[in-house]
Design a protein around this motif. Structure first.
Motif, PDB file in Angstrom:
ATOM      1  N   ARG A  72      74.180 -34.679 -14.870  1.00  0.00           N
ATOM      2  CA  ARG A  72      74.975 -34.851 -15.972  1.00  0.00           C
ATOM      3  C   ARG A  72      76.716 -34.623 -14.958  1.00  0.00           C
ATOM      4  N   ALA A  73      77.520 -34.706 -16.447  1.00  0.00           N
ATOM      5  CA  ALA A  73      78.978 -34.748 -15.855  1.00  0.00           C
ATOM      6  C   ALA A  73      79.426 -33.640 -15.813  1.00  0.00           C
ATOM      7  N   ASP A  74      78.903 -32.501 -16.010  1.00  0.00           N
ATOM      8  CA  ASP A  74      79.650 -31.262 -15.439  1.00  0.00           C
ATOM      9  C   ASP A  74      78.769 -31.063 -13.862  1.00  0.00           C
ATOM     10  N   GLY A  75      78.153 -32.443 -13.218  1.00  0.00           N
ATOM     11  CA  GLY A  75      77.454 -31.840 -12.053  1.00  0.00           C
ATOM     12  C   GLY A  75      75.998 -30.901 -12.037  1.00  0.00           C
ATOM     13  N   ARG A  76      75.869 -30.777 -12.709  1.00  0.00           N
ATOM     14  CA  ARG A  76      74.096 -30.218 -12.471  1.00  0.00           C
ATOM     15  C   ARG A  76      73.742 -31.410 -13.131  1.00  0.00           C
ATOM     16  N   LEU A  77      71.962 -30.697 -12.066  1.00  0.00           N
ATOM     17  CA  LEU A  77      70.634 -32.093 -12.359  1.00  0.00           C
ATOM     18  C   LEU A  77      69.881 -31.435 -12.927  1.00  0.00           C
ATOM     19  N   LEU A  78      70.045 -32.473 -13.696  1.00  0.00           N
ATOM     20  CA  LEU A  78      68.923 -32.397 -15.028  1.00  0.00           C
ATOM     21  C   LEU A  78      66.852 -33.075 -14.954  1.00  0.00           C
ATOM     22  N   LEU A  79      66.367 -32.165 -14.595  1.00  0.00           N
ATOM     23  CA  LEU A  79      65.224 -32.199 -13.682  1.00  0.00           C
ATOM     24  C   LEU A  79      64.325 -31.515 -15.293  1.00  0.00           C
ATOM     25  N   PRO A  80      63.612 -32.230 -15.609  1.00  0.00           N
ATOM     26  CA  PRO A  80      61.974 -32.152 -16.925  1.00  0.00           C
ATOM     27  C   PRO A  80      60.443 -32.079 -16.033  1.00  0.00           C
ATOM     28  N   TYR A  81      60.315 -31.195 -16.355  1.00  0.00           N
ATOM     29  CA  TYR A  81      58.419 -30.631 -16.179  1.00  0.00           C
ATOM     30  C   TYR A  81      57.615 -30.404 -17.959  1.00  0.00           C
ATOM     31  N   GLN A  82      56.623 -31.694 -17.345  1.00  0.00           N
ATOM     32  CA  GLN A  82      55.837 -31.114 -18.563  1.00  0.00           C
ATOM     33  C   GLN A  82      55.745 -31.515 -19.409  1.00  0.00           C
ATOM     34  N   GLY A  83      56.943 -32.082 -19.740  1.00  0.00           N
ATOM     35  CA  GLY A  83      57.068 -31.549 -21.360  1.00  0.00           C
ATOM     36  C   GLY A  83      57.112 -30.474 -21.760  1.00  0.00           C
ATOM     37  N   ARG A  84      58.324 -29.117 -20.721  1.00  0.00           N
ATOM     38  CA  ARG A  84      57.572 -27.751 -21.731  1.00  0.00           C
ATOM     39  C   ARG A  84      59.042 -27.036 -21.543  1.00  0.00           C
ATOM     40  N   GLY A  85      59.651 -28.429 -20.390  1.00  0.00           N
ATOM     41  CA  GLY A  85      61.066 -27.678 -19.868  1.00  0.00           C
ATOM     42  C   GLY A  85      61.394 -28.373 -19.335  1.00  0.00           C
ATOM     43  N   LEU A  86      63.237 -28.117 -19.286  1.00  0.00           N
ATOM     44  CA  LEU A  86      63.859 -29.007 -18.581  1.00  0.00           C
ATOM     45  C   LEU A  86      65.247 -27.385 -17.886  1.00  0.00           C
ATOM     46  N   VAL A  87      64.498 -28.244 -15.714  1.00  0.00           N
ATOM     47  CA  VAL A  87      65.555 -27.317 -15.700  1.00  0.00           C
ATOM     48  C   VAL A  87      67.116 -27.827 -15.349  1.00  0.00           C
ATOM     49  N   VAL A  88      68.079 -26.570 -15.213  1.00  0.00           N
ATOM     50  CA  VAL A  88      69.419 -27.296 -15.937  1.00  0.00           C
ATOM     51  C   VAL A  88      70.097 -26.611 -14.885  1.00  0.00           C
ATOM     52  N   LEU A  89      69.979 -27.410 -13.248  1.00  0.00           N
ATOM     53  CA  LEU A  89      70.181 -26.968 -11.668  1.00  0.00           C
ATOM     54  C   LEU A  89      71.811 -27.143 -11.497  1.00  0.00           C
ATOM     55  N   ASP A  90      72.275 -25.941 -10.890  1.00  0.00           N
ATOM     56  CA  ASP A  90      73.285 -25.293 -10.026  1.00  0.00           C
ATOM     57  C   ASP A  90      73.459 -26.105  -8.566  1.00  0.00           C
ATOM     58  N   PRO A  91      73.563 -27.231  -8.456  1.00  0.00           N
ATOM     59  CA  PRO A  91      73.494 -27.071  -6.871  1.00  0.00           C
ATOM     60  C   PRO A  91      73.970 -26.314  -5.753  1.00  0.00           C
ATOM     61  N   LYS A  92      75.319 -26.098  -6.605  1.00  0.00           N
ATOM     62  CA  LYS A  92      75.935 -25.422  -5.710  1.00  0.00           C
ATOM     63  C   LYS A  92      75.245 -23.871  -5.253  1.00  0.00           C
ATOM     64  N   SER A  93      75.307 -23.597  -6.360  1.00  0.00           N
ATOM     65  CA  SER A  93      74.528 -21.874  -6.226  1.00  0.00           C
ATOM     66  C   SER A  93      73.283 -22.170  -6.028  1.00  0.00           C
ATOM     67  N   GLY A  94      72.626 -23.118  -6.049  1.00  0.00           N
ATOM     68  CA  GLY A  94      71.540 -22.996  -6.390  1.00  0.00           C
ATOM     69  C   GLY A  94      70.594 -22.321  -7.401  1.00  0.00           C
TER      70      GLY A  94
END
Length: 392
Positions: free
Chosen positions: A253-275
């Protein structure tokens, strides 16, 4: 060739998938920190003979939709053969270009270059001349080229923002995987870092300082410093480990966070700096695979293949607002693996070559995102990845 126009809200054909749980592991090898990415440790790339792409088209009886963007060119990997294609999705006209056996993914770079991960090495493509310039071998010993879901060799691939490096996730039979670094000027692999198992996708940070391997069978994301050749393992298992709730593909995303979808159940919004990450709810209830952002960066297109594990629904395409997480879920008749967006964000192009248990089909579906209609056409040799050619 079959060419149909259907409403996306037509009755869906029942889909049954074989549920076979795949063993997984997140064991990581020690980071490699003794190599300098500017010093080549591999043989010279295999030079490609000058090739003239093979041109073909769909049967003349098929008339493309008059509203389709005729100027669009897609790059497609044909995973059960040895070529990629330059495809006009409006007419079906395609130019074949041999790149290497079992091609997986494509990454476009600057200066009319594209890079294709294959079972043999990374193919370097001149997209203007439609020629393969080189086939660069991996540092890892990937063995004899094979085909199928678990073949060794290159998987996810990405180009650094400045175009100087290409990063490819390489899967090995022993269960290990590594991220390899290609110097795009020297056309040689110059370093590698261990990552999690089966790196389906590779993406870079917006500033190019980090590279992220999406480790399908490790339930992790590996954040790699490509200059110091060090990796950090980030957990990405919002629904636990041991089933189908695995990461597949990601968008930044534009703020640097990773967007990862899982099973049509949840979208992980991951901050790679902090984990750290949050999990936003999704309602697609489908085993989700390929993703792409629309060119304006405002919407995420997510492909769902149907039921597997905790997902019990049918194939669909989710259109997600990346800021508000508002969803629009469009039902689909068939399963698909990857998705690309047209330059204007109106159309989505979905490939039929699903990796999971060889359950896909030889074709592509074009979705009109505003009208809610689809049209299908045949495409040979199990089309897998699809990318919009932007640097013409």
């Amino acid at each position: 060739m079959v060419f149909t126009n259907r409403s996306l809200f037509a009755r869906l054909t029942p889909l049954t998938l074989l549920l076979v749980l795949v063993g997984c592991s997140s064991q990581q090898s020690p980071p490699v920190n003794s190599l300098n990415p500017t010093k080549s440790t591999t043989p010279s790339p295999t030079a490609a003979a000058t090739q003239t792409p093979t041109t073909s088209s769909l049967p003349a009886t098929v008339s493309p939709s008059p509203s389709a963007a005729t100027a669009t060119t897609l790059m497609v990997t044909h995973s059960k053969s040895d070529y990629m294609s330059f495809l006009d999705p409006a007419s079906g006209r395609m130019e074949k270009l041999v790149v290497g056996k079992a091609p997986f993914a494509i990454a476009e770079g600057p200066n009319h270059r594209a890079y294709v991960s294959t079972a043999e090495g990374v193919a370097v493509i001149d997209t203007k001349l439609r020629k393969r310039i080189a086939l660069v071998p991996y540092q890892a010993n990937v063995g004899k080229p094979r085909f199928g879901e678990y073949r060794s060799g290159g998987m996810g691939i990405a180009v650094s923002p400045n175009g100087k490096f290409t990063y490819v996730g390489v899967y090995l039979d022993a269960g290990k995987s590594q991220l390899e670094i290609l110097d795009t000027e020297k056309l040689a692999m110059t370093g590698h870092v261990p990552v999690g198992i089966r790196p389906f996708d590779v993406v870079t940070s917006l500033d190019g300082r980090e590279v992220y391997s999406i480790d399908h069978d490790g339930y992790t994301v590996t954040a790699v410093d490509p200059f110091n050749l060090k990796g950090r393992t980030l957990e990405a298992a919002p629904f636990g480990k041991g089933g189908f709730e695995k990461p597949h593909y990601a968008a930044v995303r534009a703020d640097g966070r990773l967007l990862l979808p899982y099973q049509g159940r949840g979208l992980v919004v991951l901050d790679p700096k902090s984990g750290s990450y949050t999990t936003e709810p999704l309602t697609g209830n489908t085993h989700q695979e390929g993703v792409t952002l629309t060119p304006d960066g405002k919407q995420l297109l997510i492909v769902g293949i149907g039921s597997a594990g905790s997902a019990t629904g049918k194939p669909n395409l989710t259109i997600l607002d990346v800021n508000t997480y508002t969803e629009k879920v469009l039902p689909l008749i068939r399963m698909h693996q990857m998705v690309a967006s047209s330059a204007d964000g109106r159309y989505a192009y979905l490939t039929g070559g699903v990796t999971y248990a060889d359950t896909g089909w030889n074709g592509m579906t074009v979705v009109d995102l505003s009208a809610g209609t689809t049209r299908e056409f045949e495409l040979p040799d199990y089309p897998l990845d699809v990318q919009l050619l932007t640097n013409k």
